[in-house]
Design an enzyme around this catalytic site. Structure first.
Site, PDB file in Angstrom:
ATOM      1  N   ASP A   1      43.057  33.282  42.714  1.00 65.14           N
ATOM      2  CA  ASP A   1      42.098  33.209  43.793  1.00 65.14           C
ATOM      3  C   ASP A   1      42.073  31.760  44.307  1.00 65.14           C
ATOM      4  OD1 ASP A   1      38.986  35.025  44.255  1.00 65.14           O
ATOM      5  OD2 ASP A   1      40.122  33.754  45.626  1.00 65.14           O
TER       6      ASP A   1
HETATM    7  C1  GLC Z   1      38.203  33.850  48.355  1.00 66.12           C
HETATM    8  C2  GLC Z   1      37.899  35.174  47.695  1.00 66.12           C
HETATM    9  C3  GLC Z   1      39.036  36.149  47.721  1.00 66.12           C
HETATM   10  C4  GLC Z   1      39.851  35.933  48.971  1.00 66.12           C
HETATM   11  C5  GLC Z   1      40.495  34.574  48.882  1.00 66.12           C
HETATM   12  C6  GLC Z   1      41.295  34.225  50.154  1.00 66.12           C
HETATM   13  O1  GLC Z   1      37.617  32.806  47.657  1.00 66.12           O
HETATM   14  O2  GLC Z   1      37.403  35.140  46.360  1.00 66.12           O
HETATM   15  O3  GLC Z   1      38.479  37.470  47.668  1.00 66.12           O
HETATM   16  O4  GLC Z   1      40.855  36.933  49.096  1.00 66.12           O
HETATM   17  O5  GLC Z   1      39.561  33.553  48.617  1.00 66.12           O
HETATM   18  O6  GLC Z   1      40.407  34.104  51.217  1.00 66.12           O
END
Ligand code: GLC
Length: 738
Positions: free
Chosen positions: A293
């Site tokens: 993430d």
């Molecule tokens: C965010 C979220 C995730 C998302 C990623 C890209 O922090 O936790 O769900 O897909 O970053 O935006």
């Protein structure tokens, strides 16, 4: 003499040229007829260490969409990067960036463009928590197909969706992004979503994109409903509650998995080798790749498991996180770590191999560019609008309808429409709005005008804001109510109150909204209909007695307002059922349908509430017609483990309106080696039933698939004994024999 010599020389030259050409034949990895596995291996062995590290890195493009920055970004980005989170929706710009990767790099490896297409790209569907209430996986799949098409035509080949975290704490804002509290429901929607995004088989046909199962895993258990926190997860809970939907998604062919922010009982998901490698890759045979993430690898230092970025990179890669989102920690550290033998080339190659495989499966090597068609043909096409409207309507749940005050009868000539949601389009969209434009979202007021077009006059007053101390508009709301036959209050939450980093310590409506309801009731005595737009279950105990009807409309997306108007007018017969329990109060959290039985079921009751029951259970929802369930029939009352049991029930629409009814089939196993939930949903089916018609619902019980449960190693346990099948208000015993 001369001529033959010239002729012969020509022949030799030609042969030489062709063999020269053969000697420089296209590299195998560029041969689109060669098997993907061979192309990957051929490419991998040609790659330098730097090129491999770049494939493991993902950055953003277009986050700051100021044109000057776009130009600078376009020229300064390293075209060897594995992936970009593409914040644009212009295929031309995306192709210009891709062209740099194809033409300016040594091997011409295409970039994988991804984005958070969570519930639609330009055509915005209801938030997933609402979609789960439709119990219509076929329709949900169509919505994902539309989202895939619009994303693909925008230049996006990978979505970070579906979010399939089981959530039972409505204080956690991300409960809006998943399909509620139940593992089985979430599993079914995970499959529908993956198939919708990726198509039936591999993806090498345009208009499909790679899906992401996220957030792996148990992120919804965040302590206190606060985001990003520690999660205490037993192995038993992992296997019976949090892993099933991911297994369903992997079996459905999902190409990627995103590891989650949370610390899982001391080992953060980002470095949890047991889950990322032992279970996901080795046990389940997952051949796609794991992306971290946002910044999650760097965050390992905050989580107290790594002292510096070298340690972060080493632990994450060796645990099984293949691609590093955003923080550049792999790009900056892997070369050094390799030199110090703290990571292995074998693990790095495995990560690169996985990423390249997905790129080949997406067809990016052979068709790296997005076809550019006019925006008017890309987005919000008639079919997309039809599906968005139907899904919005099917996701709404009628929670209360005292004396059948709804649908609004023709005797009503004037309605007071009051509340901050009446003329607000933006907050109908929910969190994670993809590339949707609020200008495409009509307000509830507009939809009501179109729905009632003159037959009913609307008296509007805002009444209050979402959350303030200002009650200065109460009087105009009361006036509007006094001159109207009926009052509809449109209340709820702002977009930003749910989604990421949007936890709330109190899930009741803000006090000013509750006070408005009471003021209208006390000052006018008029019947009040409450329509809610919100991204989480709300605690409604304070106001439920003051209203005659409650329609949970969630955040229904682009076509949501017309669905609300259609249900209020009776044009649409509501069919939604809750995919998540609504507690009476915040203090009741967590309360969910598949809890274990208490040791003393009649005790341990909240003294202040006098009950442990929530306001509305999972599976609850009213409709404008009535259904009669015939007696459930079983093909046997005792079966062996290798036999099937078939259950059927006839359901008659005994009302005057056509409808769609979802039958939920639960299993109870009251005496087991490892205690089981009081009941577990194991099958659901939604069918249309015309007024007066009877249809048959069927559930084929295959003991291994339906009655087995996992132990804390994930091994299935299938035990002989008594089981109960529960459907509607019926409960039937059957025996399973060895
Ligand atoms: C965010 C979220 C995730 C998302 C990623 C890209 O922090 O936790 O769900 O897909 O970053 O935006």
């Amino acid at each position: 003499m001369k001529k033959p010599l010239i002729f012969l020389t020509g022949i030799i030259l030609l042969a030489g040229l062709s063999s020269l050409k053969r000697g420089y034949k296209t590299p195998l990895y560029k041969d689109e007829h060669a098997p993907i596995k061979q192309r990957v291996e051929d490419l991998l062995k040609r790659m330098t260490l730097d090129e491999k590290m770049m494939q493991l890195s993902q950055y953003t493009f277009g986050l700051n969409d100021n044109p000057n920055n776009i130009e600078r970004e376009k020229s300064t980005l390293d075209p060897r990067v594995g992936s970009l989170i593409y914040f644009g929706n212009d295929p031309v710009l995306r192709n210009e960036i891709q062209k740099r990767a194809i033409e300016e790099t040594r091997l011409g490896i295409p970039i994988l463009f991804g984005f958070d297409i969570i519930h639609g790209c330009k055509t915005l569907f209801p938030i997933p928590l609402a979609t789960g209430c439709s119990f219509d996986t076929a329709l949900a799949r169509k919505a994902s197909e539309i989202a895939a098409r619009e994303s693909y035509l925008s230049g996006i080949n990978w979505t970070f969706s579906p979010m399939i975290n089981i959530a039972r704490d409505p204080r956690w804002g991300r409960i809006s992004e998943g399909y509620g509290e139940d593992p089985y429901t979430t599993s079914m929607f995970a499959i529908a979503s993956v198939k919708g995004y990726q198509g039936n088989k591999n993806i090498i046909d345009s208009l499909h994109i790679a899906a992401t199962l996220k957030h792996y895993i148990a992120y919804g258990l965040s302590e206190g409903g606060r985001d990003y926190t520690y999660t205490d997860v037993s192995r038993q809970a992992l296997w019976e509650t949090y892993l099933p939907a991911f297994k369903a998604g992997v079996d459905a062919g999902a190409k990627t998995v995103m590891s989650s922010f949370n610390d899982i009982s001391g080992t953060p998901a980002t470095i949890n080798k047991y889950l990322l490698t032992d279970v996901l890759k080795n046990d389940w045979g997952f051949k796609g790749f794991v992306v971290s993430d946002w910044d999650a690898i760097a965050q390992l230092m905050a989580q107290g498991v790594a002292k510096d970025s070298m340690a972060c990179a080493q632990k994450a890669l060796m645990a099984g996180t293949d691609m590093d989102m955003l923080d550049g920690i792999y790009e900056r550290n892997l070369k050094e770590l390799l030199k110090e033998h703290r990571v292995t080339m074998q693990r790095m190659d495995d990560a690169v191999r996985r990423i390249l495989t997905v790129k080949f499966q997406l067809g990016l090597f052979d068709h790296p560019y997005t076809p550019v068609i006019p925006a008017s043909q890309r987005y919000l096409q008639p079919y997309a609008r039809t599906i968005a409207s139907k899904l919005a309507a099917e996701s709404m749940v009628l929670l209360k309808n005292k004396k059948n005050i709804l649908p609004i009868p023709s005797s009503i000539k004037s309605i007071a429409v009051i509340g901050p949601m009446v003329k607000d389009s933006f907050d109908l969209m929910g969190a994670w709005r993809g590339r949707a434009d609020v200008k495409e979202v009509s307000s509830i007021y507009t939809a009501l005008q179109e729905e009632f077009n003159g037959k009913i006059s609307l008296h509007y007053a805002k009444g209050c804001d979402f959350d303030s101390k200002d009650k200065s508009d109460f009087d105009s709301a009361i006036q509007a109510a006094k001159i109207s036959d009926e009052v509809i209050l449109f209340l709820g939450e702002k977009n930003g109150w749910s989604g990421e980093n949007a936890s709330r310590s109190n899930i009741s409506l803000p006090k000013v909204q509750e006070d408005l309801i009471k003021a209208i009731k006390e000052k006018t005595g008029k019947p009040v209909i409450l329509v809610l737009n919100n991204g989480r279950p709300l605690a409604l105990a304070n106001i439920e007695p003051d209203v005659n009807a409650i329609l949970e409309a969630w955040q229904p997306g682009t076509l949501g307002a017309s669905a609300i108007a259609g249900i209020l007018s009776g044009r649409i017969n509501p069919s939604g059922k809750l995919d998540v329990t609504f507690p009476l109060t915040t203090g009741q959290i967590p309360v969910f349908y598949d809890m274990r039985q208490s040791a003393r079921p009649q005790s341990g009751i909240y003294q202040d509430l006098g009950t442990n029951d929530p306001m509305y259970w999972f599976g609850y929802g009213l409709t404008y017609t009535t259904y009669h369930f015939g007696k459930v029939k079983l093909s046997a009352t005792s079966i062996k483990k290798k036999q099937q049991l078939i259950a059927t029930v006839h359901v008659t629409n005994t009302g005057t309106r056509d409808g769609e009814e979802t039958v939920l089939w639960y299993i109870s196993h009251p005496e087991a080696t490892i205690s089981r939930p009081q009941k577990e949903l194991k099958h659901f089916q939604k069918l249309g039933i015309k007024a007066g018609q009877t249809v048959t619902y069927k559930f084929v019980i295959n003991p291994k698939a339906v009655l087995a449960y996992p132990n804390d190693k994930g091994e299935p346990i299938l035990e002989a004994g008594d089981y109960y099948l529960m459907v509607g208000n019926q409960k039937l015993r059957f025996e399973l024999r060895n």
